[in-house]
Enzyme design. Structure first.
Site, short mmCIF file in Angstrom:
data_model
loop_
_atom_site.label_atom_id
_atom_site.label_comp_id
_atom_site.label_asym_id
_atom_site.label_seq_id
_atom_site.Cartn_x
_atom_site.Cartn_y
_atom_site.Cartn_z
N ARG A 1 0.84 -1.20 0.00
CA ARG A 1 0.00 0.00 0.00
C ARG A 1 0.87 1.26 0.00
O ARG A 1 1.00 1.94 -1.00
CB ARG A 1 -0.93 -0.01 1.23
N ASP A 2 1.51 1.53 1.11
CA ASP A 2 2.32 2.74 1.25
C ASP A 2 3.49 2.75 0.27
O ASP A 2 3.84 3.79 -0.30
CB ASP A 2 2.82 2.85 2.69
N HIS B 1 3.97 4.00 13.15
CA HIS B 1 4.20 4.07 11.70
C HIS B 1 5.24 5.17 11.47
O HIS B 1 4.90 6.33 11.28
CB HIS B 1 2.88 4.39 10.99
N HIS C 1 8.26 7.10 9.56
CA HIS C 1 8.99 7.36 8.31
C HIS C 1 10.40 7.81 8.65
O HIS C 1 10.65 8.36 9.73
CB HIS C 1 8.25 8.43 7.49
N CYS D 1 3.89 9.75 1.58
CA CYS D 1 2.60 10.33 1.21
C CYS D 1 2.76 11.26 0.02
O CYS D 1 3.58 12.19 0.06
CB CYS D 1 2.01 11.09 2.39
N ASN E 1 8.97 4.75 4.48
CA ASN E 1 8.90 4.19 5.82
C ASN E 1 10.25 3.65 6.25
O ASN E 1 11.14 3.45 5.42
CB ASN E 1 7.89 3.04 5.86
#
Length: 320
Positions: free
Chosen positions: A21-22, A214, A216, A247, A256
Site C-alpha cells: 500500500r504505502d 508508523h 517514516h 505520502c 517508511n
C-alpha cells in the site's frame, strides 16, 4: 563499578508490512497486477504476521492502487494466518474492501486542520465525523476497524503537534469502539524523547488502547523512535521493504523505515519477530528491481551484523 541497569523491553513484537500500500502509492510507473500479487506472496513467505495489503481509495486519487480488488481477491484465501488490513477513506472504500474479503479496516485521518484540509478537504473534526458510517458498517458485519492519525508528531504546515490534538481524536475513536490506533510520523519530524513522552501521556489517558507505530525515516530517526516506543512497551510496528513509501500529498515525503532494518534491529536486541531476515532482504532487493526504485535500507547496503568477513591473511604495513 555499579551493575548496569537492565532495560526492560518487549520480548516479542508484531511487524506489519505496508509496502503493497504505502510503498506503491508513490511509484509513478504502472505496476502490473500480477506483479503486485507476486510481491504480496513473496512477502508472506518471509513470515510476516501482519500486512497492509492495499488502499481502497478512489482510482483518481491513487491510480497505482486502482486494481485493489483484483490483488486482494487473488490472494486473500491464502492469508488465513496473516493479519490482513486495508486502508479506507470512506464508507464506499470500506464496502469495496469487505466485498473483496478484507476483515480489518484502517481509517484515514490527520492530526492537524492544515493537513486535513490539504488531504481530505475538511477540518479534523468534520473529517472524523465523516468516518462514522465506516464503524457502523463494520460493526454490523463483524469487521475490525483500527483508527489512524497521520502527521501525529509533526505537521509540515503547523510544526510539532500538541499531544492534546491526539487526545481529542482518540477520545472520539474510543467512543465508537476503536481499541487500536496507528500513530503515523508521516513527515519524519518525530524525535525519541517526544515519542516516549507522547506515548506515556496517551497510555495513561487510554490504558485499553493498543498503539501501532508508523515511522517514516525522512530525517533518519525512525529506528531511534522505534526504540523509544519499545521502552513504552509498544509491540506493533509498521515498515516497508527497501524503505519504500511516502505520502504523495506531503512536501519532501520519503519512505517508511525499512522492514529489513527494523527486523535486524529487533533480532540483534533479542526481540522475536517471527520473520526470516535473509528472506526479507532478498524480497526487498527483488522488489526494488521490479519497481525500478531507489531504496533506503542499511541492510541492502551493509548487510546484517552477523555476516562476518574473512580475517586478513597478514598484517598490512603502511609506508612511512
Amino acid at each position: 563499578m555499579d551493575e548496569m541497569k537492565k532495560i526492560v523491553l518487549p520480548e516479542k513484537v508484531t511487524v506489519c508490512e505496508v509496502a503493497p500500500r504505502d510503498g506503491l502509492q508513490t511509484i509513478p510507473e504502472w505496476i502490473e497486477t500480477k506483479d503486485k500479487i507476486k510481491m504480496v506472496k513473496n512477502l508472506v513467505a518471509t513470515g510476516i504476521p501482519s500486512l497492509e495489503i492495499t488502499s481502497f481509495v478512489h482510482p483518481k486519487a491513487i491510480p497505482q492502487l486502482k486494481d485493489a480488488e483484483e490483488v486482494v481477491t487473488a490472494v486473500i484465501d491464502e492469508l488465513e494466518d496473516v493479519d490482513v488490513r486495508a486502508l479506507v477513506p470512506n464508507l464506499r472504500g470500506a464496502q469495496r474492501a469487505a466485498d473483496a474479503g478484507v476483515r480489518k479496516l484502517k481509517t484515514m485521518l490527520s492530526a492537524t486542520d492544515s493537513h486535513s484540509l490539504s488531504n481530505a478537504n475538511d477540518t479534523v473534526v468534520n473529517a472524523q465525523e465523516k468516518l462514522m458510517p465506516i464503524f457502523e458498517y463494520a460493526d454490523e458485519r463483524n469487521i475490525k476497524v483500527m483508527g489512524s492519525i497521520s502527521v501525529a508528531f509533526g505537521c509540515p504546515f503547523e510544526g510539532i503537534v500538541p499531544v492534546e490534538n491526539l487526545i481529542e481524536i482518540i477520545e472520539r475513536y474510543v467512543k465508537v469502539g476503536v481499541r487500536e490506533i496507528s500513530l503515523a510520523d508521516s513527515t519524519g519530524m518525530a524525535q525519541p524523547i517526544q515519542v516516549y513522552e507522547t506515548l506515556g501521556v496517551l497510555k495513561e489517558a487510554f490504558p485499553d488502547v493498543a498503539y501501532s507505530m508508523h515511522f517514516h525515516n525522512t530525517r533518519g530517526a525512525a529506528l531511534a523512535n522505534t526504540f523509544a516506543a519499545l521502552q513504552q512497551g509498544v509491540t506493533l510496528y509498521d515498515s516497508s521493504i527497501g524503505g519504500l513509501g511516502g505520502c504523495p500529498y506531503l512536501p519532501n515525503a520519503t519512505g517508511n523505515v525499512a522492514t529489513e532494518d527494523l527486523v535486524h534491529m529487533f533480532e540483534e536486541m533479542g526481540i522475536d519477530t517471527g520473520i526470516n531476515l535473509e528472506k526479507v532482504i532478498d524480497v526487498a532487493n527483488d522488489t526494488l528491481d521490479l519497481l525500478h526504485a531507489q531504496g533506503d535500507s542499511y541492510m541492502l547496503m551493509a548487510g546484517p551484523s552477523s555476516k562476518l568477513h574473512d580475517k586478513p591473511s597478514g598484517q598490512t604495513k603502511l609506508n612511512d
